[in-house]
Design a protein around this motif. Structure first.
Motif, PDB file in Angstrom:
ATOM      1  N   THR A   1       0.429  -3.433 -15.181  1.00 44.78           N
ATOM      2  CA  THR A   1      -1.195  -3.124 -14.660  1.00 44.78           C
ATOM      3  C   THR A   1      -2.036  -4.193 -14.163  1.00 44.78           C
ATOM      4  O   THR A   1      -2.834  -4.074 -13.297  1.00 44.78           O
ATOM      5  N   ARG A   2      -1.933  -5.356 -15.041  1.00 46.90           N
ATOM      6  CA  ARG A   2      -2.677  -6.477 -14.610  1.00 46.90           C
ATOM      7  C   ARG A   2      -2.194  -7.097 -13.383  1.00 46.90           C
ATOM      8  O   ARG A   2      -3.049  -7.701 -12.675  1.00 46.90           O
ATOM      9  N   SER A   3      -0.968  -7.086 -12.945  1.00 42.85           N
ATOM     10  CA  SER A   3      -0.618  -7.481 -11.796  1.00 42.85           C
ATOM     11  C   SER A   3      -0.532  -6.589 -10.559  1.00 42.85           C
ATOM     12  O   SER A   3       0.016  -6.938  -9.472  1.00 42.85           O
ATOM     13  N   ALA A   4      -0.761  -5.485 -10.940  1.00 41.99           N
ATOM     14  CA  ALA A   4      -0.900  -4.375  -9.771  1.00 41.99           C
ATOM     15  C   ALA A   4      -1.244  -4.906  -8.412  1.00 41.99           C
ATOM     16  O   ALA A   4      -0.799  -4.639  -7.185  1.00 41.99           O
ATOM     17  N   SER A   5      -2.642  -5.344  -8.333  1.00 44.47           N
ATOM     18  CA  SER A   5      -3.418  -5.897  -7.218  1.00 44.47           C
ATOM     19  C   SER A   5      -2.188  -7.045  -6.765  1.00 44.47           C
ATOM     20  O   SER A   5      -2.481  -6.948  -5.106  1.00 44.47           O
ATOM     21  N   LEU A   6      -1.945  -7.941  -7.184  1.00 43.30           N
ATOM     22  CA  LEU A   6      -1.238  -8.815  -6.617  1.00 43.30           C
ATOM     23  C   LEU A   6       0.116  -8.262  -6.133  1.00 43.30           C
ATOM     24  O   LEU A   6       0.567  -8.750  -4.876  1.00 43.30           O
TER      25      LEU A   6
ATOM     26  N   ALA B   1       0.625  -5.277  -4.750  1.00 42.29           N
ATOM     27  CA  ALA B   1       0.242  -4.700  -3.554  1.00 42.29           C
ATOM     28  C   ALA B   1      -0.145  -5.295  -2.359  1.00 42.29           C
ATOM     29  O   ALA B   1       0.096  -5.270  -1.330  1.00 42.29           O
ATOM     30  N   ASN B   2      -0.579  -6.639  -2.789  1.00 44.89           N
ATOM     31  CA  ASN B   2      -0.940  -7.868  -1.556  1.00 44.89           C
ATOM     32  C   ASN B   2       0.474  -8.296  -1.320  1.00 44.89           C
ATOM     33  O   ASN B   2       0.636  -8.129   0.087  1.00 44.89           O
TER      34      ASN B   2
ATOM     35  N   TRP C   1       5.183   0.126  -8.565  1.00 40.23           N
ATOM     36  CA  TRP C   1       4.765  -0.955  -9.338  1.00 40.23           C
ATOM     37  C   TRP C   1       4.527  -0.559 -10.850  1.00 40.23           C
ATOM     38  O   TRP C   1       5.118  -0.871 -11.683  1.00 40.23           O
ATOM     39  N   ASN C   2       3.661   0.509 -10.630  1.00 38.18           N
ATOM     40  CA  ASN C   2       3.223   0.998 -12.203  1.00 38.18           C
ATOM     41  C   ASN C   2       4.057   2.230 -12.804  1.00 38.18           C
ATOM     42  O   ASN C   2       3.857   2.681 -13.725  1.00 38.18           O
TER      43      ASN C   2
ATOM     44  N   MET D   1       4.351  -1.797  -3.450  1.00 38.20           N
ATOM     45  CA  MET D   1       2.995  -1.102  -3.447  1.00 38.20           C
ATOM     46  C   MET D   1       2.941   0.355  -3.876  1.00 38.20           C
ATOM     47  O   MET D   1       1.637   0.679  -4.612  1.00 38.20           O
TER      48      MET D   1
END
Length: 70
Positions: A44-49, A51-52, A27-28, A24
């Motif tokens: 960057t592309r997978s940050a929301s995944l 975080a989930n 990651w970045n 969470m």
């Protein structure tokens, strides 16, 4: 035997909390990218995944601790 089970649950809960923090919040960052061996674009592309998934790991840790205390 109860002490071994309690210690094992605590260890797993701590690991889940560490995974949550990494996924969470780190990651970045350079540390997170180095830990998972990924490039900036992918991070960057997978940050929301991530975080989930981190939130899921946090709920697992909370459930383990709740079961331990309850």
């Amino acid at each position: 035997m109860d002490m071994i089970v309690t210690i094992s649950i605590c260890v797993v809960a701590l690991l889940q909390t560490a995974f949550m923090f990494i996924e969470m919040f780190l990651w970045n960052t350079a540390t997170g990218r180095k830990l998972f061996r990924m490039e900036q674009g992918y991070a960057t592309r997978s940050a929301s995944l991530a975080a989930n998934q981190g939130l899921y790991n946090g709920f697992l840790a909370a459930g383990l601790l709740w079961g331990l205390l309850g």
